[in-house]
Design an enzyme around this catalytic site. Structure first.
Site, PDB file in Angstrom:
ATOM      1  N   GLY A  54      32.284  38.651  36.373  1.00  0.00           N
ATOM      2  CA  GLY A  54      33.435  39.505  36.647  1.00  0.00           C
ATOM      3  C   GLY A  54      34.640  39.297  35.741  1.00  0.00           C
ATOM      4  O   GLY A  54      35.599  40.067  35.806  1.00  0.00           O
TER       5      GLY A  54
ATOM      6  N   ASP B 176      41.084  49.854  37.032  1.00  0.00           N
ATOM      7  CA  ASP B 176      40.047  48.929  37.538  1.00  0.00           C
ATOM      8  C   ASP B 176      38.644  49.495  37.325  1.00  0.00           C
ATOM      9  O   ASP B 176      37.726  48.778  36.911  1.00  0.00           O
ATOM     10  CB  ASP B 176      40.255  48.649  39.033  1.00  0.00           C
ATOM     11  CG  ASP B 176      41.384  47.657  39.287  1.00  0.00           C
ATOM     12  OD1 ASP B 176      41.690  46.864  38.376  1.00  0.00           O
ATOM     13  OD2 ASP B 176      41.954  47.678  40.386  1.00  0.00           O
TER      14      ASP B 176
ATOM     15  N   ASP C 149      44.918  61.373  38.746  1.00  0.00           N
ATOM     16  CA  ASP C 149      43.918  61.786  39.744  1.00  0.00           C
ATOM     17  C   ASP C 149      43.097  60.592  40.216  1.00  0.00           C
ATOM     18  O   ASP C 149      42.802  60.445  41.390  1.00  0.00           O
ATOM     19  CB  ASP C 149      42.963  62.830  39.141  1.00  0.00           C
ATOM     20  CG  ASP C 149      43.656  64.165  38.968  1.00  0.00           C
ATOM     21  OD1 ASP C 149      44.753  64.335  39.537  1.00  0.00           O
ATOM     22  OD2 ASP C 149      43.112  65.028  38.254  1.00  0.00           O
TER      23      ASP C 149
ATOM     24  N   SER D 199      47.043  37.333  34.372  1.00  0.00           N
ATOM     25  CA  SER D 199      47.510  38.378  33.465  1.00  0.00           C
ATOM     26  C   SER D 199      48.547  37.900  32.442  1.00  0.00           C
ATOM     27  O   SER D 199      48.468  38.284  31.269  1.00  0.00           O
ATOM     28  CB  SER D 199      48.059  39.563  34.262  1.00  0.00           C
ATOM     29  OG  SER D 199      47.017  40.140  35.005  1.00  0.00           O
TER      30      SER D 199
ATOM     31  N   LYS E 261      49.560  47.317  45.480  1.00  0.00           N
ATOM     32  CA  LYS E 261      48.780  48.332  44.749  1.00  0.00           C
ATOM     33  C   LYS E 261      48.774  49.697  45.439  1.00  0.00           C
ATOM     34  O   LYS E 261      48.687  50.722  44.761  1.00  0.00           O
ATOM     35  CB  LYS E 261      47.333  47.832  44.542  1.00  0.00           C
ATOM     36  CG  LYS E 261      47.243  46.708  43.531  1.00  0.00           C
ATOM     37  CD  LYS E 261      45.833  46.150  43.453  1.00  0.00           C
ATOM     38  CE  LYS E 261      45.109  46.704  42.276  1.00  0.00           C
ATOM     39  NZ  LYS E 261      43.883  45.931  41.948  1.00  0.00           N
TER      40      LYS E 261
ATOM     41  N   THR F 156      49.722  43.988  41.471  1.00  0.00           N
ATOM     42  CA  THR F 156      48.657  43.297  42.189  1.00  0.00           C
ATOM     43  C   THR F 156      49.031  43.184  43.668  1.00  0.00           C
ATOM     44  O   THR F 156      50.022  43.768  44.125  1.00  0.00           O
ATOM     45  CB  THR F 156      48.312  41.953  41.511  1.00  0.00           C
ATOM     46  OG1 THR F 156      47.158  41.412  42.137  1.00  0.00           O
ATOM     47  CG2 THR F 156      49.447  40.933  41.593  1.00  0.00           C
TER      48      THR F 156
ATOM     49  N   ALA G 164      38.947  47.215  45.665  1.00  0.00           N
ATOM     50  CA  ALA G 164      38.139  47.049  44.449  1.00  0.00           C
ATOM     51  C   ALA G 164      36.883  47.913  44.535  1.00  0.00           C
ATOM     52  O   ALA G 164      36.462  48.533  43.545  1.00  0.00           O
ATOM     53  CB  ALA G 164      37.763  45.583  44.275  1.00  0.00           C
TER      54      ALA G 164
HETATM   55  P1  ATR Z   1      40.094  44.093  47.247  1.00  0.00           P
HETATM   56  O1  ATR Z   1      41.293  44.919  46.862  1.00  0.00           O
HETATM   57  O2  ATR Z   1      39.864  42.912  46.357  1.00  0.00           O
HETATM   58  O3  ATR Z   1      38.860  44.910  47.424  1.00  0.00           O
HETATM   59  P2  ATR Z   1      40.304  44.012  50.120  1.00  0.00           P
HETATM   60  O4  ATR Z   1      40.706  45.446  50.148  1.00  0.00           O
HETATM   61  O5  ATR Z   1      41.000  43.035  51.010  1.00  0.00           O
HETATM   62  O6  ATR Z   1      40.455  43.412  48.652  1.00  0.00           O
HETATM   63  O7  ATR Z   1      38.720  43.943  50.396  1.00  0.00           O
HETATM   64  C1  ATR Z   1      38.027  42.742  50.536  1.00  0.00           C
HETATM   65  C2  ATR Z   1      36.549  43.047  50.777  1.00  0.00           C
HETATM   66  O8  ATR Z   1      35.857  41.808  51.039  1.00  0.00           O
HETATM   67  C3  ATR Z   1      36.305  43.933  51.988  1.00  0.00           C
HETATM   68  O9  ATR Z   1      35.130  44.684  51.782  1.00  0.00           O
HETATM   69  C4  ATR Z   1      36.109  42.892  53.089  1.00  0.00           C
HETATM   70  O10 ATR Z   1      35.409  43.353  54.228  1.00  0.00           O
HETATM   71  P3  ATR Z   1      36.243  44.022  55.451  1.00  0.00           P
HETATM   72  O11 ATR Z   1      36.565  45.424  55.035  1.00  0.00           O
HETATM   73  O12 ATR Z   1      35.326  43.941  56.587  1.00  0.00           O
HETATM   74  O13 ATR Z   1      37.476  43.155  55.610  1.00  0.00           O
HETATM   75  C5  ATR Z   1      35.274  41.873  52.346  1.00  0.00           C
HETATM   76  N1  ATR Z   1      35.313  40.568  53.004  1.00  0.00           N
HETATM   77  C6  ATR Z   1      36.296  39.643  52.940  1.00  0.00           C
HETATM   78  N2  ATR Z   1      35.980  38.556  53.701  1.00  0.00           N
HETATM   79  C7  ATR Z   1      34.763  38.811  54.250  1.00  0.00           C
HETATM   80  C8  ATR Z   1      33.878  38.089  55.116  1.00  0.00           C
HETATM   81  N3  ATR Z   1      34.184  36.859  55.572  1.00  0.00           N
HETATM   82  N4  ATR Z   1      32.693  38.662  55.458  1.00  0.00           N
HETATM   83  C9  ATR Z   1      32.358  39.888  55.003  1.00  0.00           C
HETATM   84  N5  ATR Z   1      33.155  40.635  54.175  1.00  0.00           N
HETATM   85  C10 ATR Z   1      34.334  40.094  53.801  1.00  0.00           C
END
Ligand code: ATR
Length: 279
Positions: A246, A108, A83, A22, A71, A67, A138
């Site tokens: 992305g 986002d 909202d 950023s 958040k 970040t 996200a």
């Molecule tokens: P963000 O804000 O970027 O969405 P997050 O809330 O930590 O970050 O979410 C990360 C996403 O990646 C989640 O959907 C996570 O799955 P879980 O809810 O089961 O943790 C997914 N993710 C991260 N590592 C993973 C892995 N090794 N296998 C499957 N899903 C994974």
């Protein structure tokens, strides 16, 4: 003696913050638009968030991006929450108003949509169901935005089923939850596929979801932008899908904050992309 106008300051708060793109992005826009202002990375230690938000406006800050890991927490400290930020459960943009109040928003989802519209102007959200991999922060922003623009059905698969179930109870019956091991099957018949997990990112495990249900004409986008061309996008392109990387979402989610803080809408174009890619 008359007071000189204060030079506006903005920044990004997080912990850690060194990886954030950023500052380079906002710095590029400030320079390009000839605006006297600064955008600074601010590493706030856990426990210091409340005090930092109290002090930043007094130091001349007009707002900040937020970040990981703050958040969600900033919603509790803000005076006004939009909202959409409340629905998503997280904010990425704060505006410090002159009356001392903190306004929290989340750009986002709108950044995600703006990126798709920029790269695929013919995109029709109503064309069919969307498959969304992941149910984290996200994903919540993406799903809220997809519903808002009229996607008729959203199929979500997440490793942790409970988080996907929470999405359904928060966003309603348009969201259908699928088992993570069945994520490949849920793509069948969808008009688009979105990866919101961190899988496929540099340093993270590969995305192992079977992709044989991808068909020509499907729109496939990955929130991961390092690498820019993820394995998902490579395979989707080979299957004849329209692919969008992305990086554009990162650029588009930044634009509304910049405009609110510095008074001019920055353009998201190839020069902006290239400025970030050359870092
Ligand atoms: P963000 O804000 O970027 O969405 P997050 O809330 O930590 O970050 O979410 C990360 C996403 O990646 C989640 O959907 C996570 O799955 P879980 O809810 O089961 O943790 C997914 N993710 C991260 N590592 C993973 C892995 N090794 N296998 C499957 N899903 C994974």
């Amino acid at each position: 003696m008359t007071d000189l106008p204060r030079i506006p300051l903005a920044g990004v708060i997080g912990h850690p913050i060194a990886h954030s793109k950023s500052p380079a992005l906002h710095g590029f826009w400030l320079k390009r638009l000839g605006i006297k202002g600064h955008y600074i990375p601010l590493d706030i230690a856990p426990g210091d968030l409340r005090e930092a938000l109290h002090m930043l406006p007094r130091l001349g800050f007009v707002g900040v991006n937020v970040t990981i890991p703050y958040k969600e927490e900033v919603l509790k400290l803000a005076d006004v929450v939009t909202d959409r930020a409340a629905l998503i459960g997280a904010a990425n943009t704060l505006i410090f108003r002159k009356n001392g109040k903190i306004y929290a928003d989340n750009s986002d989802g709108s950044g995600f949509i703006a990126n798709l519209r920029q790269h695929v102007p013919t995109w029709n959200p109503a064309a069919g169901p969307a498959a969304v991999l992941g149910a984290g922060g996200a994903s919540r922003a993406v799903i809220a935005a997809l519903i808002e623009v009229g996607v008729p059905e959203i199929r979500v698969g997440n490793r942790t089923r409970l988080r996907a179930d929470a999405l359904r109870s928060d966003f309603g019956a348009k969201v259908q939850v699928h088992e993570w091991v069945q994520a490949g099957n849920m793509i069948e018949g969808c008009a688009m596929l979105v990866n919101t997990t961190s899988l496929g990112m540099v340093g993270k495990p590969d995305l192992r979801v079977p992709l044989d249900a991808l068909r020509r004409g499907m729109l496939v986008t990955d929130l991961v932008y390092a690498p820019l061309k993820t394995q998902l996008l490579i395979e989707a392109e080979a299957a004849g899908c329209t692919v969008v990387d992305g990086l554009g979402m990162l650029l588009h989610q930044a634009a509304p904050g910049f405009e609110r803080w510095f008074g001019q809408r920055p353009e998201v174009d190839d020069a902006t992309r290239n400025a970030l890619l050359s870092l």
